[in-house]
Design an enzyme around this catalytic site. Sequence first.
Site, mmCIF file in Angstrom:
data_model
loop_
_atom_site.group_PDB
_atom_site.id
_atom_site.type_symbol
_atom_site.label_atom_id
_atom_site.label_comp_id
_atom_site.label_asym_id
_atom_site.label_seq_id
_atom_site.Cartn_x
_atom_site.Cartn_y
_atom_site.Cartn_z
ATOM 1 N N ASP A 69 -14.017 5.354 10.165
ATOM 2 C CA ASP A 69 -14.404 5.191 8.758
ATOM 3 C C ASP A 69 -14.855 3.740 8.549
ATOM 4 O OD1 ASP A 69 -14.781 6.089 6.206
ATOM 5 O OD2 ASP A 69 -12.697 5.859 5.573
ATOM 6 N N LYS B 210 0.841 -1.201 0.000
ATOM 7 C CA LYS B 210 0.000 0.000 0.000
ATOM 8 C C LYS B 210 0.879 1.255 0.000
ATOM 9 C CE LYS B 210 -3.839 2.147 2.427
ATOM 10 N NZ LYS B 210 -4.940 1.960 3.371
HETATM 11 N N1 LIG Z 1 -4.534 -6.199 2.905
HETATM 12 C C1 LIG Z 1 -5.263 -6.151 1.795
HETATM 13 N N2 LIG Z 1 -5.527 -7.273 1.124
HETATM 14 C C2 LIG Z 1 -6.266 -7.260 -0.001
HETATM 15 N N3 LIG Z 1 -6.779 -6.144 -0.540
HETATM 16 C C3 LIG Z 1 -6.553 -4.990 0.083
HETATM 17 C C4 LIG Z 1 -5.792 -4.932 1.288
HETATM 18 N N4 LIG Z 1 -5.715 -3.644 1.674
HETATM 19 C C5 LIG Z 1 -6.411 -2.944 0.762
HETATM 20 N N5 LIG Z 1 -6.926 -3.731 -0.181
HETATM 21 C C6 LIG Z 1 -7.718 -3.331 -1.382
HETATM 22 O O1 LIG Z 1 -7.362 -2.006 -1.744
HETATM 23 C C7 LIG Z 1 -8.501 -1.149 -1.690
HETATM 24 C C8 LIG Z 1 -8.087 0.211 -1.137
HETATM 25 O O2 LIG Z 1 -7.543 0.026 0.127
HETATM 26 P P1 LIG Z 1 -7.750 1.047 1.315
HETATM 27 O O3 LIG Z 1 -9.204 1.191 1.638
HETATM 28 O O4 LIG Z 1 -6.873 0.644 2.417
HETATM 29 O O5 LIG Z 1 -7.211 2.367 0.594
HETATM 30 P P2 LIG Z 1 -7.644 3.861 0.863
HETATM 31 O O6 LIG Z 1 -6.842 4.726 -0.025
HETATM 32 O O7 LIG Z 1 -7.529 4.149 2.300
HETATM 33 O O8 LIG Z 1 -9.135 3.840 0.394
HETATM 34 P P3 LIG Z 1 -10.364 4.745 0.821
HETATM 35 O O9 LIG Z 1 -9.884 5.725 1.814
HETATM 36 O O10 LIG Z 1 -10.831 5.341 -0.445
HETATM 37 O O11 LIG Z 1 -11.345 3.764 1.403
HETATM 38 C C9 LIG Z 1 -9.490 -1.866 -0.798
HETATM 39 O O12 LIG Z 1 -10.802 -1.558 -1.140
HETATM 40 C C10 LIG Z 1 -9.186 -3.331 -1.032
HETATM 41 O O13 LIG Z 1 -9.890 -3.787 -2.156
#
Ligand SMILES: Nc1ncnc2c1ncn2[C@@H]1O[C@H](COP(=O)(O)OP(=O)(O)OP(=O)(O)O)[C@@H](O)[C@H]1O
Length: 516
Positions: free
Chosen positions: A210, A105
């Site tokens: 959230d 990430k």
């Molecule tokens: N550990 C993980 N394993 C599998 N998929 C993941 C994992 N972490 C995140 N994802 C995928 O990546 C997407 C985005 O992750 P995350 O929600 O953490 O990002 P974000 O930028 O904080 O998103 P937002 O704030 O828009 O919800 C998730 O919807 C999921 O599909």
Amino acid sequence: MGRMNVTAMRYLDAEHFRVLVSVEMGMKKTTKWTLKDLCKHQLCAFERSKKIDGYRLTIRGYDFLALRALTSRSVVGSVGNQIGIGKESDVYVGGDPDLKDLCLKFHRLGRTSFRKVKDKRDYHNKRKNASWLYLSRLAAAKEFAFLKALHERGFPVPTAIDVSRHLVVMQFIEGKTLCNVQELNDPGALYSRCMSLIMKLARHGLIHGDFNEFNIILVEDEKIVMIDFPQMVSIDHLNAEYYFDRDVECIRTFFKRRFDYESEIWPRFSDIERKSNMDVLIEASGFTKKMQNDLNKAYDEGNFKAHEEGENDNSGTDSEDEEDDFETDQGDDESDPESLEDLLEEEESEESEDDVDKEELQAENVEAQQQQIVLSKNSRFNDWLDTATSQVDNIDLNGYQRECFNDVDKADHEAIPCGTVPETTSERLAAQHEPETEETEAAEVPVPRRKKAPAKANSIATSVATFTPEEIKQKVKLDMQRNKQKTRLKVKGKQSAVNRGRKENRDLIGEYAGWI
Ligand SMILES: Nc1ncnc2c1ncn2[C@@H]1O[C@H](COP(=O)(O)OP(=O)(O)OP(=O)(O)O)[C@@H](O)[C@H]1O
């Protein structure tokens, strides 16, 4: 022999030496080629600002640095497809050196949002330039700290594996985000699991902030894994009850809308009995209150698509790190053939070559267009002449003559001989274009006077100037004044750096005039 004065070494810290090493590295002859390569791969970019010209790290460059660090630690072995684009991150599936799945990430935070903040206030007390690098790093550090702490306490979250800069490496969860699930075997059981999780977090002193269908992954047996907690707050937070109720309400609404499931039981903020102080523990883990505040302020600004626009935006320097790197005196470089300037010169000459080509092309185009216009004018004139000739040839000139002189005083008419009227228009036109002698002759032919000339709107041409000499003088003076006031065009790229250098040199010479 005197002793070497090393006193200053006592007062220099690691940061000073880091920068010193960077300068040392920067003096190596390979730098310009390396920089050129890095720019080619978009890992850094040339940037021009008001005071300094230099290179800045790009998001891609930052990604590479993080990946490089993690590969050298044997944490990451491969990078695969993108699996998620969040507001604040890009998520990729990756692999460790044994090709076991990982979740990578990359936090993307704050380039534009920070620019806005910078305009409004001094965001960080002493740190003048909080950068997207800093904010993204904070977000990653926070996520890693929370993941680790929650996992250790048995919460259903991905295992935290490692973190470097803005990149968090965690366990890859195979499943579907709840927002993509249309049917459930037992919605009631899942509803209870979600509410229990909210309560369990609260008992440990935390509120997700959230908690919704986008941040819950449904795995085997309809179990859930919670992801993404950028806005996790303590239950001692001023607005804790609001955040708690919002999380609960999100789940209730979703279950009602998607699964048509409504329960009469839901947790209340007043039901919370604190059992541990995880919020305090997390703070102790290195993610300080100040970091938390910095991050929250950035979240408040709310533009998390910054990384998408940031790459094309070269105006201004944002990063503290960048500015630090660039605030070196480049005066010496001008005389050094191996300096960055040479590289810039190349870029510049490439640019100017392009410009020359473009100009030539434009000139050719203009010439061709002008020729076309001239040709089309000629052909149009010829066409017009042909049509006019044939039309006028058909006119009954005797009839025209009769009509024309209808109004003329008969006596006059009779008294004045009309002269020979050419038979055809070609003859008339030929007559018109006869040399002067004939024209003079024609002028001598008395022309019948009309009694009342019919009123017609005609264009009038005059060679008399409508401006008085005084007015012209004033206008010229004004133009000259305006030209003086005109700001000079800013030259892009290297040329501006050269100009700036020259100006500085001139100033310096001016300053020392009379001293030597
Ligand atoms: N550990 C993980 N394993 C599998 N998929 C993941 C994992 N972490 C995140 N994802 C995928 O990546 C997407 C985005 O992750 P995350 O929600 O953490 O990002 P974000 O930028 O904080 O998103 P937002 O704030 O828009 O919800 C998730 O919807 C999921 O599909």
